[in-house]
Design a protein around this motif. Structure first.
Motif, PDB file in Angstrom:
ATOM      1  N   SER E 117       0.980  -1.379  -0.047  1.00  0.00           N
ATOM      2  CA  SER E 117      -0.038  -0.102   0.023  1.00  0.00           C
ATOM      3  C   SER E 117       0.974   1.389   0.127  1.00  0.00           C
ATOM      4  O   SER E 117       0.290   2.488  -0.004  1.00  0.00           O
ATOM      5  N   ALA E 118       2.160   1.294   0.080  1.00  0.00           N
ATOM      6  CA  ALA E 118       2.999   2.251  -0.140  1.00  0.00           C
ATOM      7  C   ALA E 118       3.135   2.814  -1.617  1.00  0.00           C
ATOM      8  O   ALA E 118       2.957   2.237  -2.526  1.00  0.00           O
ATOM      9  N   ARG E 119       3.465   4.252  -1.545  1.00  0.00           N
ATOM     10  CA  ARG E 119       3.610   4.874  -2.813  1.00  0.00           C
ATOM     11  C   ARG E 119       5.049   4.610  -3.341  1.00  0.00           C
ATOM     12  O   ARG E 119       5.509   4.713  -4.229  1.00  0.00           O
ATOM     13  N   VAL E 120       5.866   4.532  -2.090  1.00  0.00           N
ATOM     14  CA  VAL E 120       7.426   4.556  -2.419  1.00  0.00           C
ATOM     15  C   VAL E 120       8.128   3.938  -1.217  1.00  0.00           C
ATOM     16  O   VAL E 120       7.353   4.041  -0.201  1.00  0.00           O
ATOM     17  N   LEU E 121       9.040   3.058  -1.229  1.00  0.00           N
ATOM     18  CA  LEU E 121       9.823   2.297  -0.107  1.00  0.00           C
ATOM     19  C   LEU E 121      11.156   2.879  -0.066  1.00  0.00           C
ATOM     20  O   LEU E 121      11.852   3.071  -1.153  1.00  0.00           O
ATOM     21  N   ILE E 122      11.435   2.904   1.279  1.00  0.00           N
ATOM     22  CA  ILE E 122      12.886   2.974   1.756  1.00  0.00           C
ATOM     23  C   ILE E 122      13.402   1.473   2.200  1.00  0.00           C
ATOM     24  O   ILE E 122      12.717   1.535   3.333  1.00  0.00           O
TER      25      ILE E 122
END
Lengths: 194, 194, 194, 194, 194, 194, 194, 194
Positions: E117-122
């Motif tokens: 569900s994230a838009r971008v990940l670190i």
């Protein structure tokens, strides 16, 4: 015995055993803590501060000739003296020629005769490590190169000097580990006793 | 003369000059092209295929003792033979002990007497480069380690063997460049002529 | 649990959880500060000073045979003991053979029978890291090499030993990270429980 | 026998000696030229093209369990097959699970049961070399990681994969040299015969 | 502003200028000395101890979605928190998933929905740095890998993790410098504001 | 699919499967041999010679904005085009700005408006790899740096450019593997589709 | 004289000799301890705290033009000032332009005229070391690049900056050792006195 | 223009543009294929075989003094000649002193007067790269060191020479990339035109 990485207790214990057998004792990379531990237990021990070595003299056959010991700069002294102390303990005469880096080539040339009269040479240098190449080109006997960790930046703790010596364009140069004055002293002594 | 990086023409020209002065000639890393160029011009030239060397014999004072030459594996032969050809051209007797890697320690031990009777040793090894340490621990004379580029992966073209020899825990080991059989032959000859 | 890089508080918290579940506890690379934090909270905890490990014994199935544990030099002790403490906590019998570096090959040979009777071996060595090759050549069972950061100069913090072991010319040698006594103890235990 | 770095003649000569003694024969890294030389001389020789191996079957005690052999990508096949051929020649049953890189974690998970039923595992991977960590976390037996030179740029000929495996956060992973399928096959066989 | 390599005086001076302009302030790698200097001068400053960051909140447009922030182990916390503090200061919502290293793959799988569900990940990881590959294989959006210097021996201060991430076999992984949580936070925020 | 390290047969087989499923096909690092094998089997395949890519178009959602693609020199073209072909196949509009290395800073500045209008940028550079830093300082959106192996000597096959980009002093730069145009194209497309 | 690696006593002794001959004195990398030792003995000595240099002015011929001195960031100041102090002691006028890193290219462009009016330039930068390329592209005179050890992680103590400068795509850039402000000052002075 | 990495077509196209503007043309690293493509299109083009350069003379202001060009060995000729062709095309007089490696220090000393009369020097050397240090110690003007990839083993493609020059203990030495004769020629010309 290499003192580096050993506790004063470990050093003292091994040193006592060696000295107890009447053999010459040499502890390299010995700091003040090690010296203070050893001196109270091992009779006749001496501390060579610049060389960071503890010694007890013992019987040693004299070498056949002279070992010339050259170094490039002031900061190379501890390694050079470690080689000198080692060679002298093993019965050799050492002719020291310090501070003769290749940037002042006249300093090297000024010692031409002393260099030529040695049976084997130890050449200690950090930074670009070029001195063994120049010296080896002036003599016809073995030269043992000792790269030192002297320098900064792209010297990479002695790697530049090590590579310089391994790639020497002069005949007769072999190399030991970075800062390994002890090893160079041993090999020079072996050659000088042949 | 190092043939590597020189054209057959350059090699032939320099070789002619050396041979013309009546000096012994040695061209290392000479491939077939170089040999075919030299053989038509330089009288008395020989080609040592395994060692990849061109030689012309010349006057050479005999060495005082024997140079023991050990190698660890079959693939180390070209470098070992380069050292042998060099040392023999310079007047030395070479005692070859090949294929005695440390993984079969009995192979090393079987040569104990021959190793002990040498005046100086050349030890050639690739991969982990451990042979000089073992051999040096069995003799009391100088050992010249020659790392070879034999191996793959993490041998990094001989770097593993080079580091192994530089970090030898045995006394008496000095090191030359990777694959530098020529250099080892020269140094051993210098020592053997002292 | 690896203590390195964790605060005493973090270590104590995790250690309490593990011990609270009745599992055997092992904290490696635990310094005095970590030990002092853990000892006040975790009942039955022991500190192994040389190994720098905190343990709480727990149920462990006994290994099928003996794990031989060899090390090359005095400075390799902390890593070797980390492996020993790990293996013992996991239910294994460990046969320690310390200070048998390859420069004195007779020291290795003197243990031939003990080496041959092990089900799996852990061999710990710094500097040139040659001991696993020699030992593996003498047995027919798995050898786990543990390079240590012991050395200086071109040992590059254990890289020389690591490369030496990865390039071993002997069958049966696999390798773990530099100074990773814990990992070697785990793997040897797994093998010894098969 | 490692074929790399040996001439077809050298390989044929050594292969004949081994086969002549009735022992199983294995030549790794054997190219077509080596195979063509050996096949005319050594009866019963087979060539495994993907694995680049020449074999002659011989007596071999059967392994106790199964060796699971995982690989991450299509390009890892030659190294994986070298391990498989080695292990099978030594009497082991090999369960191949190919093309299960961690970027598609479901591919690994789909083999959970087969992985869990192995007595020892060989995991072959290039690029980031992460597969051994994931697999070792799913089983409780030894995992032998084989980094491969598959990749480009910052894979540095397999160094990235090698470092990845040496730093594995999972218990039970030991490592062999880059592309050393043979070594992994030998060690797995040793463990599988305990 | 990177606090590393700047004196407390230099940091305070620059921090005052930034805060004086009403901009959000972020000082990374700020130790206690820097914090004590800044707190007396800059009103509204906060210190994030684990992240080693000083901040002053300022106006920031909210991000469009959530930034997922994963880390592999306890020792990776300072770098992960540096990324979190950065992203939050820039107006983003951060969903932290810590301690989910690949050796326990179920820990990663347990967060499948939150990851998706994230838009971008670190993704922050030391040692073998494998977590970004596994995570990127489970989502279809950009993953920013942050290698950390967590580890020892052949982790080489984060190089192993860096190489692992650069060689990721999964689509969507780009990488920033070792320990550069700040940079990852900035990039994720840029992406999250598109 | 990465063509490098796969045989034409392996490539053709996998390509047929992908194309058979009606998916867009992309084979990178495909040489003429691979192309000749694929073209006879896969209908609708195209070969992009500079990019060294084989493609078959398929359904792809259009990106939201433009991907700016900058490269520093003529020799960087193959990598830049690999990124362009990838991004275009995935439905994106690519704005190419080639040959704008930092030694002629006016060339970069001349494109200020086109750079500023991109939603995400790919910057390809070899040698010192400085272009991403300069470009990222001129825009406020993500920049994906692609170091190339263009250069010689101390460029070390792209390492200099890689390190330059990892150490960028500009916000917003993340990095992929050396020569990995494909990876950059994928990531830029992911961002452009958010 | 390089103070690094010398004791305060060694420095004072050499400094006294130089100053006693009426020559200008320069001790670089001199810490407070060295300064306190020298100041009591050498009349007229000054300490430059940021530059970490001790100087005694002496006769020096004036340079022909101006030396422009650029640096990228605040942390580069000590190295830049070492270059400035050196050049000024040797009789040159130095035009300092600090904190003009390439991530804010307008900062460089703002100094276009001052850059263009210099006879020779010294450009000091850490991290990616890109500033010399940009500056050299704007002038037609020699640029001496000084990489600094400023940075962390993959800057590897200045290696990234060093490689960046060695691979500069701009004409006119030559490079000195990492952090070697002194060397750059000497060379610039030599050029400025031609 | 650097010919390396460009196709003959790309080279011819760019060369035509440059020559068409009446500017002097220089293509470095141009092989026979490039030369054959260019010669048919660009009038007045010359090929310098040893230097591997294509040139078309153009207007060039004469340098103020002489550029001394030293090289250490026969294999360094291509790089040295690339520097010479560059400098001459730019209007300078070049004084070549070849084959004066430091192992025969008398060869360097024999040129003392010619060295001393130069306005700037280019010193080209492979292997240990020591020649710039020795030469710079004999003159008081700038020395540009050009490390070459000549050597084998631990020369690492010129890295040993590069490090040697970067760590030079002599004043006045700055360095360009390995084998970058072109860059050295440009810088020397810039200095010689001041």
């Amino acid at each position: 015995m290499l003192g580096l990485g050993k506790t004063p207790d470990q050093i003292t214990k091994i040193a006592s055993q060696i000295a107890g057998r009447g053999q010459p004792l040499l502890v390299t990379r010995a700091d003040e803590a090690a010296w203070n531990a050893v001196r109270t237990v091992v009779a006749g021990a001496e501390y060579h501060q610049v060389a960071r070595c503890i010694t007890v003299k013992g019987p040693a056959a004299p070498g056949k000739g002279t070992i010339a010991l050259c170094s490039a700069g002031t900061s190379d002294l501890p390694v050079a003296e470690e080689a000198a102390v080692t060679a002298e303990l093993l019965g050799n005469t050492v002719d020291r020629m310090y501070d003769i880096g290749v940037a002042g080539i006249h300093r090297v040339l000024a010692h031409r005769d002393r260099l030529a009269s040695a049976r084997v040479l130890i050449v200690v240098a950090g930074m670009e490590g070029a001195l063994p190449s120049v010296v080896a080109g002036m003599v016809g006997v073995p030269v043992i190169g000792v790269p030192t960790s002297v320098g900064y930046g792209a010297s990479f703790g002695g790697v530049a000097a090590l590579l310089g010596m391994l790639n020497s364009c002069a005949n007769g140069v072999s190399v030991v580990n970075i800062d390994n004055g002890y090893g160079a002293g041993c090999i020079a002594s072996m050659i000088n006793h042949l």
